[in-house]
Design a protein around this motif. Structure first.
Motif, PDB file in Angstrom:
ATOM      1  N   GLU A   1       0.899  -1.064   0.051  1.00 40.35           N
ATOM      2  CA  GLU A   1      -0.163   0.091   0.005  1.00 40.35           C
ATOM      3  C   GLU A   1       0.786   0.667   0.084  1.00 40.35           C
ATOM      4  O   GLU A   1       2.027   1.308   0.820  1.00 40.35           O
ATOM      5  CB  GLU A   1      -1.017   0.033   1.153  1.00 40.35           C
ATOM      6  N   LEU A   2       0.396   2.282  -0.662  1.00 37.43           N
ATOM      7  CA  LEU A   2       1.123   3.718  -0.728  1.00 37.43           C
ATOM      8  C   LEU A   2       1.053   4.613   0.218  1.00 37.43           C
ATOM      9  O   LEU A   2       1.866   5.281   0.813  1.00 37.43           O
ATOM     10  CB  LEU A   2       1.039   4.304  -1.480  1.00 37.43           C
ATOM     11  N   VAL A   3      -0.463   4.297   0.777  1.00 34.57           N
ATOM     12  CA  VAL A   3      -0.487   4.135   2.405  1.00 34.57           C
ATOM     13  C   VAL A   3      -1.472   3.364   3.045  1.00 34.57           C
ATOM     14  O   VAL A   3      -2.753   3.016   2.243  1.00 34.57           O
ATOM     15  CB  VAL A   3      -1.715   6.035   2.726  1.00 34.57           C
ATOM     16  N   GLN A   4      -0.762   3.484   4.657  1.00 36.78           N
ATOM     17  CA  GLN A   4      -0.946   2.030   4.916  1.00 36.78           C
ATOM     18  C   GLN A   4      -1.871   2.519   6.281  1.00 36.78           C
ATOM     19  O   GLN A   4      -2.333   3.100   6.245  1.00 36.78           O
ATOM     20  CB  GLN A   4      -0.291   0.876   5.652  1.00 36.78           C
ATOM     21  N   GLY A   5      -3.194   2.191   5.355  1.00 30.08           N
ATOM     22  CA  GLY A   5      -4.783   2.818   5.881  1.00 30.08           C
ATOM     23  C   GLY A   5      -5.439   1.917   7.514  1.00 30.08           C
ATOM     24  O   GLY A   5      -5.137   2.892   8.254  1.00 30.08           O
ATOM     25  N   GLU A   6      -5.370   0.486   7.184  1.00 31.34           N
ATOM     26  CA  GLU A   6      -5.776   0.236   8.450  1.00 31.34           C
ATOM     27  C   GLU A   6      -4.204  -0.277   9.092  1.00 31.34           C
ATOM     28  O   GLU A   6      -4.513   0.201  10.577  1.00 31.34           O
ATOM     29  CB  GLU A   6      -6.172  -1.571   8.547  1.00 31.34           C
ATOM     30  N   GLY A   7      -2.939  -0.266   9.108  1.00 34.12           N
ATOM     31  CA  GLY A   7      -1.910   0.159  10.067  1.00 34.12           C
ATOM     32  C   GLY A   7      -1.476   1.243  10.091  1.00 34.12           C
ATOM     33  O   GLY A   7      -0.228   1.312  10.628  1.00 34.12           O
ATOM     34  N   GLY A   8      -2.839   2.262  10.035  1.00 37.51           N
ATOM     35  CA  GLY A   8      -2.521   3.394  10.662  1.00 37.51           C
ATOM     36  C   GLY A   8      -2.044   5.018  10.111  1.00 37.51           C
ATOM     37  O   GLY A   8      -1.602   5.688  10.959  1.00 37.51           O
ATOM     38  N   VAL A   9      -2.943   5.064   8.573  1.00 37.39           N
ATOM     39  CA  VAL A   9      -2.675   6.383   8.188  1.00 37.39           C
ATOM     40  C   VAL A   9      -0.812   6.720   7.972  1.00 37.39           C
ATOM     41  O   VAL A   9      -0.704   7.357   7.862  1.00 37.39           O
ATOM     42  CB  VAL A   9      -3.171   6.926   9.216  1.00 37.39           C
ATOM     43  N   ARG A  10      -0.077   5.248   7.785  1.00 34.91           N
ATOM     44  CA  ARG A  10       1.117   5.595   6.894  1.00 34.91           C
ATOM     45  C   ARG A  10       1.176   5.660   5.687  1.00 34.91           C
ATOM     46  O   ARG A  10       1.525   4.748   5.397  1.00 34.91           O
ATOM     47  CB  ARG A  10       1.929   4.479   7.881  1.00 34.91           C
ATOM     48  N   PRO A  11       2.258   6.515   5.439  1.00 38.30           N
ATOM     49  CA  PRO A  11       2.402   7.175   3.411  1.00 38.30           C
ATOM     50  C   PRO A  11       3.553   6.202   3.849  1.00 38.30           C
ATOM     51  O   PRO A  11       4.782   6.697   4.111  1.00 38.30           O
ATOM     52  CB  PRO A  11       2.284   8.543   3.360  1.00 38.30           C
ATOM     53  N   ALA A  12       3.912   6.252   2.469  1.00 37.48           N
ATOM     54  CA  ALA A  12       4.901   5.405   2.331  1.00 37.48           C
ATOM     55  C   ALA A  12       6.290   6.980   1.735  1.00 37.48           C
ATOM     56  O   ALA A  12       5.742   7.794   1.159  1.00 37.48           O
ATOM     57  CB  ALA A  12       4.872   4.302   0.938  1.00 37.48           C
ATOM     58  N   ASN A  13       7.084   6.848   1.936  1.00 37.42           N
ATOM     59  CA  ASN A  13       8.370   7.809   2.572  1.00 37.42           C
ATOM     60  C   ASN A  13       8.874   7.436   0.275  1.00 37.42           C
ATOM     61  O   ASN A  13       9.414   6.687  -0.437  1.00 37.42           O
ATOM     62  CB  ASN A  13       9.345   7.470   2.818  1.00 37.42           C
ATOM     63  N   LYS A  14       8.578   8.875  -0.837  1.00 36.37           N
ATOM     64  CA  LYS A  14       8.656   8.744  -1.656  1.00 36.37           C
ATOM     65  C   LYS A  14      10.070   8.300  -2.175  1.00 36.37           C
ATOM     66  O   LYS A  14      10.455   7.249  -2.861  1.00 36.37           O
ATOM     67  CB  LYS A  14       9.080  10.105  -2.401  1.00 36.37           C
ATOM     68  N   ASP A  15      11.196   8.676  -1.368  1.00 32.87           N
ATOM     69  CA  ASP A  15      12.627   8.317  -1.817  1.00 32.87           C
ATOM     70  C   ASP A  15      12.459   6.256  -1.406  1.00 32.87           C
ATOM     71  O   ASP A  15      13.626   6.098  -2.889  1.00 32.87           O
ATOM     72  CB  ASP A  15      13.882   8.308  -1.045  1.00 32.87           C
ATOM     73  N   TRP A  16      12.125   5.714  -0.945  1.00 35.83           N
ATOM     74  CA  TRP A  16      12.054   4.662  -0.903  1.00 35.83           C
ATOM     75  C   TRP A  16      11.258   3.964  -1.404  1.00 35.83           C
ATOM     76  O   TRP A  16      11.807   2.793  -2.219  1.00 35.83           O
ATOM     77  CB  TRP A  16      11.554   3.464   1.012  1.00 35.83           C
ATOM     78  N   ILE A  17      10.023   4.506  -1.780  1.00 36.71           N
ATOM     79  CA  ILE A  17       9.793   3.753  -2.654  1.00 36.71           C
ATOM     80  C   ILE A  17      10.889   3.734  -4.148  1.00 36.71           C
ATOM     81  O   ILE A  17      10.639   3.591  -5.460  1.00 36.71           O
ATOM     82  CB  ILE A  17       8.402   4.604  -3.291  1.00 36.71           C
ATOM     83  N   ASP A  18      11.137   5.313  -4.522  1.00 36.20           N
ATOM     84  CA  ASP A  18      11.633   4.874  -5.299  1.00 36.20           C
ATOM     85  C   ASP A  18      13.035   4.003  -5.711  1.00 36.20           C
ATOM     86  O   ASP A  18      13.726   2.991  -6.528  1.00 36.20           O
ATOM     87  CB  ASP A  18      12.577   6.187  -5.994  1.00 36.20           C
ATOM     88  N   GLN A  19      13.767   3.882  -4.562  1.00 31.79           N
ATOM     89  CA  GLN A  19      14.434   2.465  -4.766  1.00 31.79           C
ATOM     90  C   GLN A  19      13.676   0.874  -4.766  1.00 31.79           C
ATOM     91  O   GLN A  19      14.513   0.265  -5.461  1.00 31.79           O
ATOM     92  CB  GLN A  19      15.132   2.619  -3.119  1.00 31.79           C
ATOM     93  N   LEU A  20      13.065   1.058  -4.490  1.00 31.66           N
ATOM     94  CA  LEU A  20      11.974  -0.069  -4.407  1.00 31.66           C
ATOM     95  C   LEU A  20      11.845  -0.338  -5.420  1.00 31.66           C
ATOM     96  O   LEU A  20      11.683  -1.423  -5.967  1.00 31.66           O
ATOM     97  CB  LEU A  20      10.518   0.085  -3.303  1.00 31.66           C
ATOM     98  N   VAL A  21      11.257   0.750  -6.455  1.00 32.14           N
ATOM     99  CA  VAL A  21      10.666   0.613  -7.673  1.00 32.14           C
ATOM    100  C   VAL A  21      11.932  -0.135  -8.518  1.00 32.14           C
ATOM    101  O   VAL A  21      11.772  -0.798  -9.519  1.00 32.14           O
ATOM    102  CB  VAL A  21       9.467   2.423  -8.361  1.00 32.14           C
TER     103      VAL A  21
END
Length: 388
Positions: A181-201
């Motif tokens: 998820e890019l924002v974990q809803g049930e997990g506490g409304v936690r957005p993914a960090n943009k730099d972390w997503i860039d590296q994950l991709v």
């Protein structure tokens, strides 16, 4: 025993139901059986993205109701094809599969990943939530939700969310897919960090690992773009949708790129009710209406966030976070604040024990935002007095 009591006792106790019986809803408001009015900032858990009974969607459903309610997916269904075209033409995807919920959409994604890759390993992340059927529950990295149901589906690897060491583990595992998820809803409304997503991709592309984004809660405008992944600047291979797609009518969808979608042929997957004419009509009308609201969502989100940030002055508040109109306030013991708000006629949700989740309709008015902030201030002031 009264009829009403019998009905209540006949329901399995899978929900801790609140002392509130909802009778009707219009726009941003719900009304209980005693006539009390509530400002609904839950939107049916990010489902009624246009509020209750939006006229454009209601008209589309009524027109379809007078033509055809249901037929087999063995036939061509015009509204289903229209919805598939609408979603693919406004995304990076080529094909759509329709089902009835987000859980079913995630099940379809898991099956498609396995069928396409010939591999079982899928990485998901801590505090994720992907559903409650056995496959989607196995993908959900929350052991407390899995307890009592025996062995989970094999092949899932759980790694820390927003953690750079996870990227190294993914390189070593080389799974078929990473599902997140890019924002974990049930997990506490936690957005993914943009730099972390860039590296994950980048990691996934380097090793030919599929990117599967669960947009069940973030999709259809909730974060300010039609899909949340647009804000992170990458194209997933598969996404899953539900909640906001049908304005409350049960519908889910999995969208995939054509080269991956070819793994599903006749008989490999299906859904009796998936993409039925009524749900598809609701979906078409909802998506069209939402696309006209996206700029407003961004503007309203900025306003609401600017109004919420000063709440960090209260000792109980640890952080205000989120994207678009999927927002959370991290506090000590969220349940007490949620109860106090409900008693004052405002409905919000928890996202775990310590987060107040705020999900207004995408077409919420400035007056309704002001009403919400006014009541929220009252509640926080009273809670502060109670803890002196």
């Amino acid at each position: 025993m009264s009829h009403q009591t019998k009905v209540t006792e006949s329901l399995m106790k899978t929900y801790n139901r609140l002392p509130l019986t909802v009778e009707k809803g219009f726009g941003s408001y719900l009304y209980d059986t005693e006539g009390k009015k509530y400002l609904d900032f839950t939107s049916g858990i990010a489902t009624c993205n246009l509020g209750h009974q939006p006229s454009f969607v209601k008209k589309a459903i009524e027109e379809q109701l007078n033509m055809l309610w249901h037929c087999s997916n063995l036939y061509n269904i015009p509204k289903q094809e229209e919805l598939a075209n609408l979603l693919t033409q406004n995304s990076c995807f080529d094909e759509a599969f329709f089902c009835n919920s987000g859980t079913e959409a995630n099940e379809a994604a898991i099956k498609l990943v396995r069928k396409w890759s010939g591999k079982e390993a899928i990485v998901t992340f801590s505090n994720s939530f992907h559903g409650r059927t056995l496959g989607s529950l196995s993908a959900t990295a929350q052991p407390k939700l899995q307890q009592g149901f025996g062995s989970m589906l094999e092949g899932f690897h759980y790694l820390p969310f927003n953690d750079y060491e996870s990227l190294t583990m993914i390189e070593e595992l080389k799974p078929a897919a990473v599902m997140f998820e890019l924002v974990q809803g049930e997990g506490g409304v936690r957005p993914a960090n943009k730099d972390w997503i860039d590296q994950l991709v980048a990691t996934c592309k380097k090793h030919h690992i599929l990117l599967v984004v669960d947009e069940v809660q973030t999709g259809i405008g909730r974060t300010g773009t039609l899909f949340a992944h647009e804000q992170y600047g990458f194209d997933p291979d598969i996404i899953t949708l539900a909640k906001g797609l049908g304005s409350g009518f049960p519908i889910g969808a999995m969208l995939a790129k054509s080269e991956i979608a070819t793994a599903f042929g006749p008989g490999t997957h299906g859904s009796t009710f998936g993409g039925n004419p009524l749900a598809s009509a609701a979906g078409v009308a909802t998506v069209i209406e939402v696309m006209d609201l996206l700029e407003k969502v961004k503007s309203v989100s900025e306003t609401l966030m600017s109004e919420l940030q000063p709440f960090t002055k209260y000792p109980a508040v640890h952080e205000v976070r989120g994207k678009g109109l999927l927002l959370g306030i991290e506090v000590d013991h969220a349940a007490s604040f949620i109860k106090a708000l409900r008693e004052k006629g405002v409905l919000v949700l928890p996202a775990g024990p310590n987060v107040i989740r705020i999900l207004p309709p995408l077409n919420v008015s400035c007056e309704e935002i002001n009403e919400f902030i006014f009541v929220l201030k009252q509640v926080f002031e009273l809670q502060g007095e109670d803890h002196k």
